[in-house]
Design a protein around this motif. Structure first.
Motif, PDB file in Angstrom:
ATOM      1  N   GLN A  76       0.816  -1.199   0.000  1.00 31.20           N
ATOM      2  CA  GLN A  76       0.000   0.000   0.000  1.00 31.20           C
ATOM      3  C   GLN A  76       0.857   1.260   0.000  1.00 31.20           C
ATOM      4  N   ALA A  77       1.982   1.210   0.707  1.00 26.36           N
ATOM      5  CA  ALA A  77       2.895   2.357   0.725  1.00 26.36           C
ATOM      6  C   ALA A  77       3.444   2.623  -0.669  1.00 26.36           C
ATOM      7  N   LEU A  78       3.727   1.560  -1.423  1.00 28.36           N
ATOM      8  CA  LEU A  78       4.221   1.724  -2.789  1.00 28.36           C
ATOM      9  C   LEU A  78       3.162   2.353  -3.681  1.00 28.36           C
ATOM     10  N   ILE A  79       1.942   1.889  -3.527  1.00 33.23           N
ATOM     11  CA  ILE A  79       0.858   2.436  -4.344  1.00 33.23           C
ATOM     12  C   ILE A  79       0.609   3.896  -3.985  1.00 33.23           C
ATOM     13  N   LYS A  80       0.633   4.202  -2.711  1.00 29.32           N
ATOM     14  CA  LYS A  80       0.455   5.588  -2.268  1.00 29.32           C
ATOM     15  C   LYS A  80       1.473   6.495  -2.940  1.00 29.32           C
ATOM     16  N   GLU A 115     -11.904 -19.590 -16.705  1.00 27.95           N
ATOM     17  CA  GLU A 115     -10.456 -19.820 -16.653  1.00 27.95           C
ATOM     18  C   GLU A 115      -9.763 -19.224 -17.871  1.00 27.95           C
ATOM     19  N   ARG A 116     -10.389 -19.370 -19.035  1.00 27.27           N
ATOM     20  CA  ARG A 116      -9.802 -18.807 -20.254  1.00 27.27           C
ATOM     21  C   ARG A 116      -9.724 -17.289 -20.178  1.00 27.27           C
ATOM     22  N   LYS A 117     -10.813 -16.644 -19.712  1.00 21.91           N
ATOM     23  CA  LYS A 117     -10.807 -15.186 -19.573  1.00 21.91           C
ATOM     24  C   LYS A 117      -9.787 -14.730 -18.535  1.00 21.91           C
ATOM     25  N   ASP A 118      -9.650 -15.519 -17.473  1.00 22.33           N
ATOM     26  CA  ASP A 118      -8.748 -15.149 -16.392  1.00 22.33           C
ATOM     27  C   ASP A 118      -7.295 -15.160 -16.843  1.00 22.33           C
ATOM     28  N   MET A 119      -6.947 -16.027 -17.804  1.00 20.50           N
ATOM     29  CA  MET A 119      -5.569 -16.072 -18.307  1.00 20.50           C
ATOM     30  C   MET A 119      -5.172 -14.748 -18.935  1.00 20.50           C
ATOM     31  N   VAL A 120      -6.104 -14.134 -19.695  1.00 16.34           N
ATOM     32  CA  VAL A 120      -5.826 -12.832 -20.309  1.00 16.34           C
ATOM     33  C   VAL A 120      -5.669 -11.770 -19.234  1.00 16.34           C
ATOM     34  N   GLN A 121      -6.573 -11.791 -18.246  1.00 17.03           N
ATOM     35  CA  GLN A 121      -6.532 -10.799 -17.171  1.00 17.03           C
ATOM     36  C   GLN A 121      -5.226 -10.876 -16.390  1.00 17.03           C
ATOM     37  N   LYS A 122      -4.817 -12.097 -16.026  1.00 21.57           N
ATOM     38  CA  LYS A 122      -3.593 -12.267 -15.249  1.00 21.57           C
ATOM     39  C   LYS A 122      -2.370 -11.856 -16.056  1.00 21.57           C
ATOM     40  N   GLY A 123      -2.445 -12.042 -17.384  1.00 25.00           N
ATOM     41  CA  GLY A 123      -1.334 -11.598 -18.222  1.00 25.00           C
ATOM     42  C   GLY A 123      -1.108 -10.106 -18.103  1.00 25.00           C
ATOM     43  N   LEU A 124      -2.201  -9.337 -18.081  1.00 26.53           N
ATOM     44  CA  LEU A 124      -2.086  -7.891 -17.951  1.00 26.53           C
ATOM     45  C   LEU A 124      -1.559  -7.514 -16.574  1.00 26.53           C
ATOM     46  N   LEU A 125      -2.164  -8.080 -15.519  1.00 25.07           N
ATOM     47  CA  LEU A 125      -1.755  -7.726 -14.165  1.00 25.07           C
ATOM     48  C   LEU A 125      -0.293  -8.070 -13.928  1.00 25.07           C
ATOM     49  N   SER A 126       0.155  -9.185 -14.498  1.00 21.46           N
ATOM     50  CA  SER A 126       1.555  -9.583 -14.340  1.00 21.46           C
ATOM     51  C   SER A 126       2.473  -8.651 -15.115  1.00 21.46           C
ATOM     52  N   ALA A 127       2.020  -8.251 -16.303  1.00 17.25           N
ATOM     53  CA  ALA A 127       2.874  -7.421 -17.149  1.00 17.25           C
ATOM     54  C   ALA A 127       3.142  -6.053 -16.548  1.00 17.25           C
ATOM     55  N   VAL A 128       2.203  -5.525 -15.775  1.00 20.71           N
ATOM     56  CA  VAL A 128       2.407  -4.195 -15.202  1.00 20.71           C
ATOM     57  C   VAL A 128       2.788  -4.266 -13.730  1.00 20.71           C
ATOM     58  N   HIS A 129       3.166  -5.465 -13.268  1.00 21.42           N
ATOM     59  CA  HIS A 129       3.633  -5.620 -11.892  1.00 21.42           C
ATOM     60  C   HIS A 129       4.923  -4.832 -11.692  1.00 21.42           C
ATOM     61  N   ILE A 130       4.982  -4.089 -10.614  1.00 21.98           N
ATOM     62  CA  ILE A 130       6.138  -3.235 -10.344  1.00 21.98           C
ATOM     63  C   ILE A 130       6.719  -3.579  -8.985  1.00 21.98           C
ATOM     64  N   GLU A 131       7.970  -3.895  -8.943  1.00 25.75           N
ATOM     65  CA  GLU A 131       8.642  -4.200  -7.691  1.00 25.75           C
ATOM     66  C   GLU A 131       9.023  -2.908  -6.962  1.00 25.75           C
ATOM     67  N   ALA A 132       9.361  -3.037  -5.700  1.00 25.16           N
ATOM     68  CA  ALA A 132       9.642  -1.872  -4.856  1.00 25.16           C
ATOM     69  C   ALA A 132      10.762  -1.013  -5.433  1.00 25.16           C
ATOM     70  N   GLU A 133      11.848  -1.661  -5.889  1.00 25.74           N
ATOM     71  CA  GLU A 133      12.974  -0.891  -6.406  1.00 25.74           C
ATOM     72  C   GLU A 133      12.576  -0.082  -7.631  1.00 25.74           C
ATOM     73  N   GLU A 134      11.736  -0.686  -8.491  1.00 24.29           N
ATOM     74  CA  GLU A 134      11.305   0.023  -9.688  1.00 24.29           C
ATOM     75  C   GLU A 134      10.428   1.216  -9.330  1.00 24.29           C
ATOM     76  N   VAL A 135       9.551   1.036  -8.337  1.00 24.27           N
ATOM     77  CA  VAL A 135       8.694   2.135  -7.908  1.00 24.27           C
ATOM     78  C   VAL A 135       9.534   3.292  -7.393  1.00 24.27           C
TER      79      VAL A 135
END
Length: 498
Positions: free
Chosen positions: A12-16, A458-478
């Motif tokens: 949450q601190a990273l998102i803030k 499940e098929r729809k969820d694969m597309v959704q998870k692909g997006l969420l994973s692709a824009v995942h940002i680690e603490a150092e990157e933030v």
């Protein structure tokens, strides 16, 4: 109540910080990740000038945000453009009066549901004449909660927000389901953030660049799929606008999904198959002397809808939603699960006939059953453990509601076709603050369309998870970004009004 500064979890601190550093951003954070509190803390740090407008599904706008503000004693003046101080729906005249008062009110956080956004925009004053007309927009900060609500660029809410966009200084989009039906849902959400820079100025241009047509109807394209490499390019182009971060600092009880089969008898199964192939269903007279009732599915979409309803035990016989009961196997299974569960029970239904049957028959079986009415008072009663069984429709009660304190068991009476419904409804109990392992039962009628729905999700969820994973940002990157910037058939079911 004095303001109690909450301790934010690491994610949450990273998102803030990301919100502070990015005036126009999307927070694509999974359901239950604490988006509301995080945004409030970011705004407390930024202290934006003028009014703040929160646009959200009606139940989030009525309760979730205000509950968080009251819980922590956040010093924000709030006012609803939906209900009065007693949580009663504003009349048309009183709502228009509140629109006008916005221009003289002190800085306030206003709340409005997505369906009323066009009405708000249409009633904002315009000064000047001819080419000198100026649209007056008094909300320099806008938070669009559950931004998948503008996934359709033809919708009135998208067009309304687009009209006001140039006057918005800070825009925050929040969602845990940005692409419930695929990457086409993404364009309008991203357009509102950067006005077309990342994914193109029009939906047509977006489709032409990244997709190919896979299906036509009457010589018109009706289905598309991403071109090879398109997903990766789309993710890369929006990485500076949206953030998704995974919570690795807290252990949440893992939700267990259990599919429970029920079976129709041979006669009911034969009627189901005949209806599926012939699109016509003849129902024996309900009472002696009455004629046979014939149900006709006009097309395949209507047929799928009616087959799903048939599998749950009822079927509409006319346009007024009168219905006949086919069987009650799911009612019986719901009764069994309620009696053998030590938690208050949520039951998600899809059809008005589901609601009527659940309410009448479970009550007759001795259960204390209450239909969710959308009120803050009922949310509180549920979370205080005062409601043994609550039935609710995911379109009316899914996104944003905090129901994790009242129970940890959910029954899907009718399996959902919509990924958004599935994720959001499950997220009412499977979210931060839940103290017990969550169990989600999905009732499926063997040999029917029910059994196809889990695979479709499940098929729809694969597309959704692909997006969420692709824009995942680690603490150092933030931190690095902070330093840099410092320097389909998914809507088959009818929603049920309260």
């Amino acid at each position: 109540m004095s303001f109690t500064q909450p301790s934010l979890l690491p994610h949450q601190a990273l998102i803030k910080q990301y919100i502070i550093d990015h005036p126009h951003c999307g927070i694509f954070l999974g359901v239950g990740g604490g988006k509301t509190l995080t945004v409030l803390m970011a705004l407390a740090a930024v202290r934006p000038a003028g009014h703040i407008l929160v646009v959200a599904p009606v139940n989030i706008a009525r309760s979730t945000w205000i509950d968080e503000i009251e819980k922590w004693g956040i010093p924000l003046r709030t006012r609803s453009l939906i209900v009065n101080d007693n949580d009663k729906k504003l009349s048309r005249a009183k709502r228009l009066a509140r629109y006008a008062e916005v221009f003289t009110d002190p800085p306030t956080m206003y709340f409005i549901n997505q369906e009323l956004l066009k009405d708000l925009v249409d009633n904002m004053p315009i000064s000047g004449t001819g080419k000198n007309k100026v649209f007056q927009w008094p909300f320099p900060t806008v938070i669009f909660d559950e931004s998948q609500g503008v996934k359709n660029p033809a919708s009135t809410r998208f067009k309304a927000l687009k009209q006001a966009r140039s006057a918005i200084i800070r825009l925050i989009e929040l969602t845990g389901t940005p692409t419930p039906n695929g990457l086409l849902d993404l364009w309008s959400q991203v357009y509102l953030l950067d006005q077309g820079l990342a994914l193109g100025a029009t939906m047509t241009a977006y489709k032409e660049k990244y997709f190919r047509v896979t299906k036509h109807a009457n010589n018109r394209p009706i289905a598309w799929e991403p071109l090879p490499g398109a997903e990766e390019e789309i993710y890369a182009r929006i990485a500076h606008l949206v953030m998704s971060t995974k919570n690795t600092s807290i252990t949440m009880p893992k939700a267990a999904v259990e599919d429970i089969n029920v079976s129709m008898n041979a006669e009911e199964m034969e009627a189901y198959k005949d209806f599926k192939t012939g699109l016509v269903l003849d129902l024996a007279a309900a009472n002696p002397g009455e004629p046979i009732t014939t149900v006709v599915a006009k097309n395949q979409a209507v047929l799928v809808n009616k087959l799903i309803q048939f599998a749950s035990g009822t079927i509409y016989t006319d346009e007024q939603h009168n219905y006949r009961v086919i069987h009650d196997y799911k009612i019986q299974m719901s009764d069994y699960l309620i009696r053998n569960t030590d938690s208050p029970m949520l039951i998600a239904y899809m059809f008005r006939s589901d609601r009527s049957e659940l309410l009448s028959k479970l009550t007759a079986m001795g259960h204390d059953v209450r239909p969710f009415d959308g009120s803050r008072a009922m949310v509180r009663e549920w979370n205080e453990g005062k409601i043994p069984v609550m039935i609710l429709h995911p379109a009316s009660a899914g996104p944003g509601l905090n129901l994790q304190d009242g129970g940890h068991t959910l029954i899907w009476y009718t399996a959902p076709h919509s990924l958004e419904h599935w994720i959001q409804m499950n997220g009412r109990v499977d979210r931060m603050g839940q103290k017990h392992p969550v169990t989600i039962y999905r009732l499926l009628t063997k040999g029917t369309h029910d059994t196809r729905l889990p695979m479709n999700l499940e098929r729809k969820d694969m597309v959704q998870k692909g997006l969420l994973s692709a824009v995942h940002i680690e603490a150092e990157e933030v931190q690095a970004l902070a330093e840099e910037f410092t320097s389909d058939l998914s809507d088959l079911y009818e929603p049920v009004p309260f």
